[in-house]
Design a protein around this motif. Structure first.
Motif, PDB file in Angstrom:
ATOM      1  N   ARG A 121       0.813  -1.202   0.042  1.00  0.00           N
ATOM      2  CA  ARG A 121       0.020   0.089  -0.078  1.00  0.00           C
ATOM      3  C   ARG A 121       0.835   1.291   0.255  1.00  0.00           C
ATOM      4  O   ARG A 121       0.548   2.163  -0.737  1.00  0.00           O
ATOM      5  N   ASP A 122       1.692   1.222   0.816  1.00  0.00           N
ATOM      6  CA  ASP A 122       2.851   2.456   0.941  1.00  0.00           C
ATOM      7  C   ASP A 122       3.324   2.854  -0.397  1.00  0.00           C
ATOM      8  O   ASP A 122       3.409   3.839  -0.911  1.00  0.00           O
ATOM      9  N   GLY A 123       3.962   1.663  -0.891  1.00  0.00           N
ATOM     10  CA  GLY A 123       4.591   1.802  -2.127  1.00  0.00           C
ATOM     11  C   GLY A 123       3.632   2.138  -3.341  1.00  0.00           C
ATOM     12  O   GLY A 123       4.068   3.032  -4.193  1.00  0.00           O
ATOM     13  N   ALA A 174       4.028   5.757  -5.398  1.00  0.00           N
ATOM     14  CA  ALA A 174       4.036   5.741  -6.848  1.00  0.00           C
ATOM     15  C   ALA A 174       2.935   6.299  -7.419  1.00  0.00           C
ATOM     16  O   ALA A 174       3.245   7.095  -8.663  1.00  0.00           O
ATOM     17  N   ALA A 175       1.628   6.281  -7.040  1.00  0.00           N
ATOM     18  CA  ALA A 175       0.488   6.916  -7.618  1.00  0.00           C
ATOM     19  C   ALA A 175       0.770   8.475  -7.550  1.00  0.00           C
ATOM     20  O   ALA A 175       0.364   9.281  -8.427  1.00  0.00           O
ATOM     21  N   GLU A 176       1.314   8.830  -6.235  1.00  0.00           N
ATOM     22  CA  GLU A 176       1.691  10.374  -6.194  1.00  0.00           C
ATOM     23  C   GLU A 176       2.530  10.770  -7.610  1.00  0.00           C
ATOM     24  O   GLU A 176       2.404  11.936  -8.007  1.00  0.00           O
ATOM     25  N   GLU A 177       3.613  10.259  -7.469  1.00  0.00           N
ATOM     26  CA  GLU A 177       4.839  10.616  -8.470  1.00  0.00           C
ATOM     27  C   GLU A 177       4.033  10.565  -9.806  1.00  0.00           C
ATOM     28  O   GLU A 177       4.331  11.287 -10.728  1.00  0.00           O
ATOM     29  N   LEU A 199       8.058  -2.616  -5.207  1.00  0.00           N
ATOM     30  CA  LEU A 199       8.181  -2.563  -6.628  1.00  0.00           C
ATOM     31  C   LEU A 199       7.140  -3.180  -7.665  1.00  0.00           C
ATOM     32  O   LEU A 199       7.066  -2.741  -8.581  1.00  0.00           O
ATOM     33  N   GLN A 200       6.442  -4.191  -6.848  1.00  0.00           N
ATOM     34  CA  GLN A 200       5.506  -4.798  -7.639  1.00  0.00           C
ATOM     35  C   GLN A 200       4.235  -3.872  -7.772  1.00  0.00           C
ATOM     36  O   GLN A 200       3.475  -3.540  -8.971  1.00  0.00           O
ATOM     37  N   ALA A 201       3.966  -2.696  -6.831  1.00  0.00           N
ATOM     38  CA  ALA A 201       2.772  -1.914  -7.044  1.00  0.00           C
ATOM     39  C   ALA A 201       3.273  -0.916  -7.997  1.00  0.00           C
ATOM     40  O   ALA A 201       2.277  -0.526  -8.761  1.00  0.00           O
ATOM     41  N   ARG A 202       4.495  -0.348  -7.792  1.00  0.00           N
ATOM     42  CA  ARG A 202       4.887   0.719  -8.978  1.00  0.00           C
ATOM     43  C   ARG A 202       4.861   0.047 -10.280  1.00  0.00           C
ATOM     44  O   ARG A 202       4.478   0.635 -11.358  1.00  0.00           O
ATOM     45  N   ALA A 203       5.218  -1.200 -10.387  1.00  0.00           N
ATOM     46  CA  ALA A 203       5.160  -1.847 -11.919  1.00  0.00           C
ATOM     47  C   ALA A 203       3.631  -2.097 -12.389  1.00  0.00           C
ATOM     48  O   ALA A 203       3.320  -1.925 -13.707  1.00  0.00           O
ATOM     49  N   ALA A 204       2.634  -2.399 -11.318  1.00  0.00           N
ATOM     50  CA  ALA A 204       1.393  -2.500 -11.911  1.00  0.00           C
ATOM     51  C   ALA A 204       0.865  -1.235 -12.227  1.00  0.00           C
ATOM     52  O   ALA A 204       0.114  -1.156 -13.214  1.00  0.00           O
ATOM     53  N   ILE A 205       1.019  -0.121 -11.593  1.00  0.00           N
ATOM     54  CA  ILE A 205       0.507   1.144 -11.987  1.00  0.00           C
ATOM     55  C   ILE A 205       1.101   1.468 -13.330  1.00  0.00           C
ATOM     56  O   ILE A 205       0.419   2.141 -14.117  1.00  0.00           O
TER      57      ILE A 205
END
Length: 313
Positions: free
Chosen positions: A43-45, A49-52, A272-278
């Protein structure tokens, strides 16, 4: 039309690795639970990533990891609310197929994260996903199994399973098992579920220590069960006699690796998974064709590299 306009505004930004959009894209990010450190880190990741990437994110999870029906409701609500995309860590390898099909019909891209599903069954149901972002579950678990097979002289092995029907957890079980099963000196004497729960992991391990006092190796497919097993082993006064391996490299895992009661844990870098998904969704929006599996990093953490792992966090 909305998605086409967003695609044009994101083309340049994606080439630079960051999305800059006048109109934020809305993503429903639905995972299995928030019951352990792994999901908190994801969630934190995801939020960072969503903010960036200038994305509006709705991160959601049922209260219990096995509450498949509640997760289905969350995906249905995301479709009704007309989110631009759904990122999903499915709590069951087949049960989410109907709502994925619904999302397809609503022209809402679905990206899987962390947990794979039965792709053959999904295709038979008329559904599809854009990609799966995450580790190769089998190969990641095999890192721990190979280490055990090479570093340990053998022993009686206990496997702690997750809930039935979760493909990722089944892959983790097989990945470790296949590295030790049939190897000289190794024997699997028990394979039981503790439903990815710490308390159940403690209870199952406590019972196994009574029924199989000769156990010397434990593989747990997640950190919560692994930590429960360690607690049972500590209570029995057998720390140092039993080599425990688990999955997730949670904060408690790192502590117990340092202390010596956990031999190894597979880190799968949820941020890293969260960033890759977005990023995968933004690539879809920009018209890019994605591979079936967008692979992210996995690593076995042991006493030999735990300090380096912590320094890199």
């Amino acid at each position: 039309m909305k998605k086409v306009l967003l695609a044009f505004t994101l083309l340049f930004a994606l080439s630079a690795g960051v999305a800059v959009s006048a109109e934020k894209t809305r993503i429903a990010y639905v995972v299995k639970a928030m019951t352990d450190q792994f999901w908190i880190d994801m969630r934190d990741g995801a939020e960072k990533a969503a903010e960036e990437m200038n994305v509006e994110l709705s991160f959601q999870a049922p209260e219990k990891e096995m509450d498949v029906e509640r997760q289905i409701q969350m995906v249905e609500n995301a479709i009704i609310s007309n989110f631009d995309a759904i990122i999903l860590s499915a709590a069951d390898s087949k049960a989410l197929n109907p709502v994925i099909v619904q999302a397809n019909r609503a022209d809402i891209p679905v990206i899987l994260v962390n947990d794979t599903i039965d792709m053959t069954a999904l295709a038979e149901d008329g559904g599809r996903v854009e990609t799966y972002t995450g580790i190769d579950q089998y190969q990641a678990a095999a890192l721990a199994g190979k280490y055990a097979a090479e570093k340990l002289p053998g022993g009686k092995v206990v496997l702690l399973e997750g809930p039935a029907g979760v493909d990722a957890l089944e892959q983790r079980l097989m990945g470790f098992r296949d590295q030790v099963e049939g190897k000289p000196g190794f024997e699997i004497v028990a394979s039981q579920t503790a439903n990815c729960d710490r308390n159940l992991g403690f209870n199952v391990m406590q019972n196994l220590l009574t029924s199989r006092p000769d156990v010397s190796i434990v593989w747990s497919v997640n950190a919560e069960m692994g930590q429960g097993a360690i607690q049972a082993i500590e209570q029995a006064g057998r720390v140092g006699e039993i080599a425990v391996f688990d999955f997730d490299a949670s904060n408690d895992d790192i502590l117990t690796i340092r202390e010596g009661s956990l031999m190894g844990s597979v880190a799968q870098y949820p941020a890293l998974q969260a960033r890759a998904a977005i990023k995968a969704y933004l690539d879809v929006l920009a018209g890019k064709k994605l591979p079936p599996h967008t692979v992210t990093k996995a690593e076995l953490i042991t006493k030999d590299n735990v300090e380096a792992f912590m320094a890199g966090q």
